[in-house]
Each structure stands twice: as structure tokens, then as C-alpha cells.
Design a protein around this motif. Sequence first.
Motif, short mmCIF file in Angstrom:
data_model
loop_
_atom_site.label_atom_id
_atom_site.label_comp_id
_atom_site.label_asym_id
_atom_site.label_seq_id
_atom_site.Cartn_x
_atom_site.Cartn_y
_atom_site.Cartn_z
N VAL A 1 39.49 105.31 84.78
CA VAL A 1 39.27 104.64 86.05
C VAL A 1 40.60 104.18 86.65
N ILE B 1 41.77 105.33 90.38
CA ILE B 1 42.12 104.42 91.48
C ILE B 1 43.48 104.80 92.05
N PHE C 1 36.11 109.82 92.68
CA PHE C 1 36.90 109.12 93.69
C PHE C 1 37.41 110.06 94.77
N GLN D 1 51.33 102.85 91.99
CA GLN D 1 50.55 102.34 93.13
C GLN D 1 49.53 101.30 92.69
N VAL D 2 48.85 101.56 91.56
CA VAL D 2 47.85 100.61 91.06
C VAL D 2 48.50 99.27 90.75
N ARG E 1 49.78 97.53 94.01
CA ARG E 1 48.72 96.94 94.83
C ARG E 1 48.10 95.72 94.17
N ALA F 1 35.75 97.78 88.14
CA ALA F 1 36.95 98.17 88.89
C ALA F 1 36.59 99.21 89.95
N GLN F 2 35.72 100.17 89.58
CA GLN F 2 35.31 101.21 90.52
C GLN F 2 34.59 100.59 91.71
N VAL G 1 36.93 98.93 94.25
CA VAL G 1 37.69 99.83 95.12
C VAL G 1 36.78 100.60 96.08
N LEU G 2 35.71 101.22 95.55
CA LEU G 2 34.91 102.11 96.39
C LEU G 2 33.91 101.36 97.25
N TRP H 1 41.42 96.86 97.06
CA TRP H 1 42.36 97.58 96.19
C TRP H 1 43.09 96.65 95.25
N GLY I 1 40.60 95.56 92.37
CA GLY I 1 40.32 96.74 91.55
C GLY I 1 41.55 97.13 90.75
N GLY I 2 42.72 97.09 91.41
CA GLY I 2 43.97 97.43 90.73
C GLY I 2 44.26 96.48 89.59
#
Lengths: 261, 280
Positions: A112, A116, A208, B32-33, B36, B234-235, B238-239, B244, B247-248
Motif C-alpha cells: 500500500v 500511494i 490505485f 513522495q509518500v 507528503r 491508508a488506502q 488517499v482514495l 494524502w 494516508g502518507g
Amino acid sequence: MNRLQRTLISLFCACVALWLVAPTLVIVPISFAEKKSLAFPPDGFSLQWYANLIQSPDWSGSILNSLKIAVIVSVVATVIGTLAAMGITRMKAGSGGVVRAILITPMIVPGVVLAIGIYAVYLDHQLVGTLTGYVLAHSMLAIPFVIIAVGANLAVFDARLETAAASLGASRLVTFFTVTLPLIGPGILSGLLFAFVTSFDEVIVALFINSPRMKTLPVQIYSSMTRDSDPTVAAVGSLMFALTTLTIAAALWIGTRRRRS
Amino acid sequence: MRNLFSIGRHPVWLTVPSLLLLLVALGYPLAQVVLRSFTDPAIGLDNYVWFFSRPVNLTVFWRTFEVAGWVTILCLVLGYPYAWMMTAVGPRMRLLLILCVLVPFWVSGVVRTLAWVILLQDSGVINRGLVALGFEKVRLIRTPLGVIIGMTQVLLPFMIMPLYAVMRSIDLRLVQAARSLGARPTLAFVQIYLPLSLPGVFGGAIIVFILGLGFYITPALLGGPRATMLSTLAQQQVLQQLNWGRGGAMGVILLVSTLVLLAVAARFTRRRYQITGGSK
């Protein structure tokens, strides 16, 4: 160990074997169900869910997408993964170990987290739902398997054979294709198979980065399962189960025959 | 063509394509994770403070470890005798036992979870069997128990394979020697066989626990709100919430837990080998 103990352990192992294989088999009768329901045991008999796999553009499209992506990924990952495995075995033990550890990381990063991050990057670069996007992500995920499979084969490969070929006047390319490649062929083949399956079964990153225009089969199965009770998932699952079992049985059978002869 | 040949003399070049791919498809996304989680929506530790101050999140956090722990223990209990059996039977029987491990290993996890959804649903086979035997219905789907059952089956091959690899190389004459010197079977097992098989136990347990921590599909399909695990949470952030940062942060917490665990395991196994003098 006495007889009774051995019988008890055998019985226990038979139960474990059953528990490993049997649950998955419930999908086979359901794939022939007459009504649109996932109840077990199903009533009646029909082939409509298998027909649906071909007729419904959602299903046939996602199967073709998954096959296309998995074929490209297995070629890309096998070629660059094999190169990397050869590089690692030729490097000094210390630096080779470091490079190997880096290249294996996709296996330990939770899916996951990767998903992301990849989604964030793909949104910025318009890669969501594209072939390039899937191939990039899946090749990265498949590389560790290729490196492990080819690396294991290279570990038992006698490098002096290459030197011998070179001393007899063969160029590097000729040596590679006539000596190295045939000897590490089994490792490359199993790496190729691992890469194909990794891509074909990959679901979390695909969940995703999919778009309505380009979906893979696991995403289609997943969304069908969360949406309704459509036995088409059982039909596709049964087909995958049958294909997998046949492939493994054939591989094991060939393996034992070769060892005997 | 000359360039192509000189590549062979600098083996590091052969690894460059793979390293580049990893940089683009793994390094950059992970950065990026992390980025953010500290900057979205504002720079600072807000997302982490939020995570650790909400009891709901902490419940999910502990549940993730609890479920992964139970799955590891169950896999070990089921897998240890099975792996031993694989070393103790004839070649034909061994082939059958290997097939039973390899088939589920290669069949997609989504398909195997589908089977568990069918079996565990409230009107499913297991519950109707219980009712027929005079017991009460048990809620299995959308509970942690259901998730543990499904995950144990999906992850069992990852326990059996390292165990088998180690047990296959154990010299059984050592056990015979202990027996001939008067050790009872139990003692010979505890003192000789078990310690020799421990590398396989550690290897399998670490793989299963780490895969269990980050498992997504089985908990998402078999679990419900009462069985959510960290990956699903976490999913959703984000979704569904498009958050972000949060979730990050959850992703980073999951990643750090995994890395800490691996570091501890590496240390532990190294020390063990020092004690036993590196065995061979």
C-alpha cells in the motif's frame, strides 16, 4: 517415534494439505451456477458465466490488458534483471551484496505504501491507466524475483567455462549465447515465469493506478466482488486455478523425469 | 560494438538499468509518500500527531500487529509438522506434498480470498455445517477471526518453503546419535532437531509476519469496519478522503514498523549464529 505418533502426524499433514487446496475448489461448482449468486452449493448447471468472460467487454478487455502487460513485464524484467544478476556475481562480494540488497527492496516494502507513492507520481505525470505506467510499476515489483532465480543459478555456474570459451577464441557475445545462456537457461526461465505471475496477479498498485479505460484482471475481479455476487469471478478463478495446477504439475513431472534419465 | 564489450569489464554497469528502474518506480514514489506525510496540508508533524492521538487509529495499529502475530503462530503450528513430513516420506508422496504447497502459492491471492468469502459468509458452508451439528452460527466474515483464517491459508506456503529448505539439510544421523546415547525421542527432538531447524523457523516467521503486516486484499475483502487493518485505512485516506498527508503518514508508520522488525530480526539471527559458532 512410534507408529501411533507417526500416524497422528500423517493425519495432521493430510488435513493441512486439504486446507491448503480444498477451500479454493469451492469456486469450481459455483462457476457453473444457474442463478446469479455466490451461494454454495449452487443450483442447476450453465456455462453462461464462461460465455460472459468472452462476451462482456469488461471481462475480456481486462483479461487482454493483463496478458499484454504481463508479457511485456516478463520480457523487460527478465532482460534487465538477468543483466543485474550477472553484474552482481561479477562484482566484489561487499559491493555486490549492497546492490543486491537494494534491488530486493520491492519485496519488503508494504504494497500500500508503494501504491500511494506510485499513484502520487503517476497523477503528476499523466501515467494513470496507461500501459507505460503498469509496465514500469510491475517490472520494478518483478525484478527481485528474476534476480533471486537467476542469481541462484549463477551461484552454481562454473565461470571457468567462459574463460575456456574465450581462450579458444570466442568473442564475448558468442560466449554469452553459446555457453552462458544455455547453462543459466533454467534460472532465466523460472525468473520469466515469476515475473509473469507477479504482474498478472498484482492487485494493490493496480487498484490505485487503474482507469475505466485500462483495467487489469485482478482489479476487475476485486471490483466485481465488492459490487455484486456475479459468478463470472468464479469462472475466471476456476480457469486460472486449472491453468496453474497443470503448469506446476507439468514442471514437476518434467523435473523428475529429467533427474531420472 | 567496442563499447558493448567493455561493459563486461565493469560489472557495475550491468546493474544500472535495474537500479534506474528502481529509482524511478520505487525511490521517487517513496520519497513522495514521506514528503507528503510531513507537508500536506501544512509543514510539520500534524499528520503523525493526528494518527497517534485518535484511539480509532491506535486500535487499528495494534490490531494489525495482533492479526499478523496470530497468523504467524498459526502458520508455524501448521507448517512445522508439514515441512518435517516432506523430508520424511518417499519421493512420490513428497511430490504430492510439494504440489499442495505450490498450487496455492501460484494461484492468485484474489481468487483464494474469493473462495474464503464464499465459505465464511453468514449463510456459507461453515455456518450451515455448524447449524446442522446443533451449534449456533458464528460471525466469521467481517471479523478479525475470519481475516486470520483467510490470511493463514494464503500465507502458509511462505512458512513451509523456508522450513522445508532448512529441514532438508539437517543431518538425521545427529538425532540417531543422540538416541543411541540414550536420549528419549522428545529430548532428542528438543535438543538436536529443533535447534537445527530454528533458522527455517526464524526465516519463515519473519516473511509471514512482514507480509501479514502489509497485507491488503484478504483483510479488505474478508474484514469489515470491525476488522480494518493499517493498509486498508491508508488506502481509504488517499482514495476516499483524498487526504494524502494522513494516508502518507500511515504508510510511513507501516514502512518504519517493517524496517525496524527486519533490523531486529537480522541482529537476532546474527547473534544466534555467533553463539552456535556458525554451525558449519
